[in-house]
Scaffold this active site. Sequence first.
Site, PDB file in Angstrom:
ATOM      1  N   ARG A   1       0.698  -1.251   0.044  1.00 18.05           N
ATOM      2  CA  ARG A   1      -0.118   0.013  -0.194  1.00 18.05           C
ATOM      3  C   ARG A   1       0.710   1.296  -0.046  1.00 18.05           C
ATOM      4  NH1 ARG A   1      -3.144  -3.045   3.917  1.00 18.05           N
ATOM      5  NH2 ARG A   1      -4.892  -3.826   2.541  1.00 18.05           N
TER       6      ARG A   1
ATOM      7  N   LYS B   1       3.541  11.295 -11.930  1.00 17.40           N
ATOM      8  CA  LYS B   1       2.548  10.388 -12.703  1.00 17.40           C
ATOM      9  C   LYS B   1       3.439   8.938 -12.775  1.00 17.40           C
ATOM     10  CE  LYS B   1      -0.165  13.412 -15.433  1.00 17.40           C
ATOM     11  NZ  LYS B   1      -0.403  14.078 -16.803  1.00 17.40           N
TER      12      LYS B   1
ATOM     13  N   GLU C   1      10.118  16.971 -25.461  1.00 21.15           N
ATOM     14  CA  GLU C   1       9.370  17.462 -24.273  1.00 21.15           C
ATOM     15  C   GLU C   1      10.184  19.081 -23.702  1.00 21.15           C
ATOM     16  OE1 GLU C   1       6.990  16.063 -23.148  1.00 21.15           O
ATOM     17  OE2 GLU C   1       7.092  14.066 -23.416  1.00 21.15           O
TER      18      GLU C   1
ATOM     19  N   LYS D   1       8.169  22.423 -15.004  1.00 24.51           N
ATOM     20  CA  LYS D   1       7.348  21.359 -14.584  1.00 24.51           C
ATOM     21  C   LYS D   1       7.027  21.373 -13.220  1.00 24.51           C
ATOM     22  CE  LYS D   1       5.839  16.685 -15.006  1.00 24.51           C
ATOM     23  NZ  LYS D   1       5.806  15.465 -15.951  1.00 24.51           N
TER      24      LYS D   1
ATOM     25  N   GLU E   1      -3.780  17.350 -11.862  1.00 19.84           N
ATOM     26  CA  GLU E   1      -4.473  17.546 -12.975  1.00 19.84           C
ATOM     27  C   GLU E   1      -5.890  17.714 -12.997  1.00 19.84           C
ATOM     28  OE1 GLU E   1      -2.226  15.709 -16.440  1.00 19.84           O
ATOM     29  OE2 GLU E   1      -4.134  15.583 -17.550  1.00 19.84           O
TER      30      GLU E   1
ATOM     31  N   ARG F   1      -2.202  21.487 -15.080  1.00 15.06           N
ATOM     32  CA  ARG F   1      -1.424  20.585 -15.661  1.00 15.06           C
ATOM     33  C   ARG F   1      -1.476  19.812 -16.688  1.00 15.06           C
ATOM     34  NH1 ARG F   1       1.410  15.950 -11.790  1.00 15.06           N
ATOM     35  NH2 ARG F   1       2.635  15.012 -13.557  1.00 15.06           N
TER      36      ARG F   1
ATOM     37  N   ASN G   1       0.593  18.430 -21.496  1.00 16.24           N
ATOM     38  CA  ASN G   1       0.356  17.316 -22.422  1.00 16.24           C
ATOM     39  C   ASN G   1       0.124  17.909 -24.061  1.00 16.24           C
ATOM     40  OD1 ASN G   1       0.271  15.080 -20.822  1.00 16.24           O
ATOM     41  ND2 ASN G   1      -1.564  15.710 -19.886  1.00 16.24           N
TER      42      ASN G   1
ATOM     43  N   HIS H   1       0.262  15.757 -26.867  1.00 13.41           N
ATOM     44  CA  HIS H   1       0.134  14.080 -26.370  1.00 13.41           C
ATOM     45  C   HIS H   1      -1.031  13.528 -26.802  1.00 13.41           C
ATOM     46  CE1 HIS H   1       3.663  15.290 -24.058  1.00 13.41           C
ATOM     47  NE2 HIS H   1       3.708  14.419 -23.313  1.00 13.41           N
TER      48      HIS H   1
ATOM     49  N   HIS I   1      -0.165  10.126 -28.322  1.00 14.10           N
ATOM     50  CA  HIS I   1      -0.378   8.901 -27.827  1.00 14.10           C
ATOM     51  C   HIS I   1      -1.343   7.907 -28.728  1.00 14.10           C
ATOM     52  CE1 HIS I   1      -0.061  10.132 -23.209  1.00 14.10           C
ATOM     53  NE2 HIS I   1       0.928  10.112 -23.817  1.00 14.10           N
TER      54      HIS I   1
ATOM     55  N   HIS J   1       8.164   7.700 -27.851  1.00 14.06           N
ATOM     56  CA  HIS J   1       7.160   8.620 -27.027  1.00 14.06           C
ATOM     57  C   HIS J   1       7.521   9.928 -27.557  1.00 14.06           C
ATOM     58  CE1 HIS J   1       4.617  10.581 -24.137  1.00 14.06           C
ATOM     59  NE2 HIS J   1       5.530  11.198 -23.778  1.00 14.06           N
TER      60      HIS J   1
HETATM   61  P1  NAD Z   1      12.691   4.528 -22.330  1.00 10.08           P
HETATM   62  O1  NAD Z   1      12.651   4.514 -20.870  1.00 10.08           O
HETATM   63  O2  NAD Z   1      12.026   3.491 -23.008  1.00 10.08           O
HETATM   64  O3  NAD Z   1      14.120   4.739 -22.651  1.00 10.08           O
HETATM   65  C1  NAD Z   1      14.634   4.910 -23.928  1.00 10.08           C
HETATM   66  C2  NAD Z   1      15.661   3.835 -24.184  1.00 10.08           C
HETATM   67  O4  NAD Z   1      17.075   4.367 -23.771  1.00 10.08           O
HETATM   68  C3  NAD Z   1      15.513   2.349 -23.561  1.00 10.08           C
HETATM   69  O5  NAD Z   1      15.925   1.299 -24.539  1.00 10.08           O
HETATM   70  C4  NAD Z   1      16.491   2.581 -22.518  1.00 10.08           C
HETATM   71  O6  NAD Z   1      16.973   1.271 -22.111  1.00 10.08           O
HETATM   72  C5  NAD Z   1      17.527   3.451 -22.894  1.00 10.08           C
HETATM   73  N1  NAD Z   1      18.300   3.939 -22.065  1.00 10.08           N
HETATM   74  C6  NAD Z   1      18.165   4.581 -20.749  1.00 10.08           C
HETATM   75  N2  NAD Z   1      19.128   5.108 -20.435  1.00 10.08           N
HETATM   76  C7  NAD Z   1      20.090   5.111 -21.340  1.00 10.08           C
HETATM   77  C8  NAD Z   1      21.298   5.707 -20.877  1.00 10.08           C
HETATM   78  N3  NAD Z   1      21.893   6.596 -20.200  1.00 10.08           N
HETATM   79  N4  NAD Z   1      22.263   5.210 -21.947  1.00 10.08           N
HETATM   80  C9  NAD Z   1      21.759   4.709 -22.884  1.00 10.08           C
HETATM   81  N5  NAD Z   1      20.575   3.931 -22.971  1.00 10.08           N
HETATM   82  C10 NAD Z   1      19.701   4.401 -22.223  1.00 10.08           C
HETATM   83  O7  NAD Z   1      12.047   5.921 -22.732  1.00 10.08           O
HETATM   84  P2  NAD Z   1      12.015   7.543 -22.279  1.00 10.08           P
HETATM   85  O8  NAD Z   1      11.895   8.078 -23.480  1.00 10.08           O
HETATM   86  O9  NAD Z   1      13.095   7.763 -21.149  1.00 10.08           O
HETATM   87  O10 NAD Z   1      10.557   7.362 -21.484  1.00 10.08           O
HETATM   88  C11 NAD Z   1       9.490   7.442 -22.164  1.00 10.08           C
HETATM   89  C12 NAD Z   1       8.358   6.870 -21.160  1.00 10.08           C
HETATM   90  O11 NAD Z   1       8.131   7.974 -20.464  1.00 10.08           O
HETATM   91  C13 NAD Z   1       7.170   6.642 -21.916  1.00 10.08           C
HETATM   92  O12 NAD Z   1       6.238   5.305 -21.499  1.00 10.08           O
HETATM   93  C14 NAD Z   1       6.144   7.749 -21.346  1.00 10.08           C
HETATM   94  O13 NAD Z   1       4.675   7.477 -21.494  1.00 10.08           O
HETATM   95  C15 NAD Z   1       6.792   8.278 -20.152  1.00 10.08           C
HETATM   96  N6  NAD Z   1       6.306   9.391 -19.690  1.00 10.08           N
HETATM   97  C16 NAD Z   1       6.015   9.871 -18.491  1.00 10.08           C
HETATM   98  C17 NAD Z   1       5.776  10.971 -18.071  1.00 10.08           C
HETATM   99  C18 NAD Z   1       5.253  11.145 -16.517  1.00 10.08           C
HETATM  100  O14 NAD Z   1       4.963  12.342 -16.370  1.00 10.08           O
HETATM  101  N7  NAD Z   1       5.190  10.182 -15.723  1.00 10.08           N
HETATM  102  C19 NAD Z   1       6.234  11.909 -18.623  1.00 10.08           C
HETATM  103  C20 NAD Z   1       6.798  11.685 -20.181  1.00 10.08           C
HETATM  104  C21 NAD Z   1       6.917  10.287 -20.542  1.00 10.08           C
HETATM  105  N1  GLY Z   2       3.930  14.563 -18.941  1.00  9.71           N
HETATM  106  C1  GLY Z   2       2.691  15.244 -18.478  1.00  9.71           C
HETATM  107  C2  GLY Z   2       2.656  15.387 -16.970  1.00  9.71           C
HETATM  108  O1  GLY Z   2       3.359  15.183 -16.239  1.00  9.71           O
HETATM  109  O2  GLY Z   2       1.580  15.665 -16.455  1.00  9.71           O
END
Ligand code: NAD
Ligand code: GLY
Length: 359
Positions: free
Chosen positions: A118, A140, A182, A224, A234, A238, A242, A245, A249, A262
Amino acid sequence: MQQLTVNLDDRSYPIHIGSGLLGQIELLAPHIAGRQVCIVTDDTVAPLYLARLCQTLADYRVLPVVLPTGEAFKNWSTLQQIFDALLEARHDRRTTLIALGGGVIGDMTGFAAACYQRGVDFIQIPTTLLSQVDSSVGGKTGINHPAGKNMIGAFYQPKAVLIDTDSLRTLPDREISAGLAEIIKYGLIRDRQFLAWLEQRMPALRALEPSLVTEAIARSCAIKAEVVAADEREGGVRAILNLGHTFGHAIEAHQGYGNWLHGEAVGTGMVMALELSHRLGWLTEAEHQRCVALIAAAGLPVAPPHGMLAEDFRRLMAVDKKVLDGQLRLVLLKQLGEAVVTADFDGQALNSVLAVTGQ
Ligand code: NAD
Ligand code: GLY
């Protein structure tokens, strides 16, 4: 090193940004309550940075959990691997989860932390540019569902965010561009001076010039943090984070998670949102073209995937989290640096934006 704060009363937390932070136990220790730590990472990041982080945490009982890499694994069965490992190693409620990786690892680890017994503490150590400027900040967390991106999840804030800019050195160029999407977003929605700053420095940013990258990360995180502090869950403002997005998406889901990154989908999604803003008369043609040029200069795609039809967008956009009472709401620009979330747009203008897709 730079330090910012996400101000959320008793759940406020620091964001540390700098070089060599992975080796600094003094930044981590204040946020680790017990002796048990679980580092969650993926099989791309593990060979690069896991040993270093384990060394930093040598005084703790460290459980590494190495997940398969990629967006395609951001799902229930991968999440279950984290719970299996925690239970097998008898981690109790004082354990701390550490996300070491990109946004996929950060979102899944945060969700695991929100659910395990939890709720246990977690720390974000983002290693991609995208996760350093966006996903590690704001709480998030979650996983994808085949029918929609990030559809299962929770708002759950980390105890700290540690951004070691050295980790960007191993990141492929395509992932750097994804992170830049971003970063550009923050300029578009909130800060036209930052937008101009980015326009002048894009080649140097793509080449990872250290002081510029640190500045871009810090400015992005500051925007941010400000937006999240104003509207954590949100209910309102907030949603401007997006921009692009809803279209993006839809592209990710249509193409199969992981095929378009992404950040790439967000880049193209922002181009579509900019075009709609222009068609509504809110951006001039020159402003529209200037922003599209910046997105292209970041190495991002500026047109939707070949073969994706207007009806594909409509179907997939209908499950967006900003849909309320069946009504699609979009983030659009009233002017450069000022975003709005609105359902009040001319449907014909949206039709025109979608009509150019699928060619
Ligand atoms: P990811 O986590 O898939 O990483 C991208 C690639 O880079 C992967 O293959 C990973 O293994 C590799 N990698 C990571 N660090 C590395 C490094 N230092 N050197 C070499 N390779 C490395 O993708 P991302 O772009 O980091 O994140 C995308 C995700 O984040 C999506 O799922 C998206 O929905 C999410 N997201 C969430 C929020 C939020 O607010 N929570 C905001 C934006 C995006
Ligand atoms: N990436 C959108 C948010 O964090 O709200």
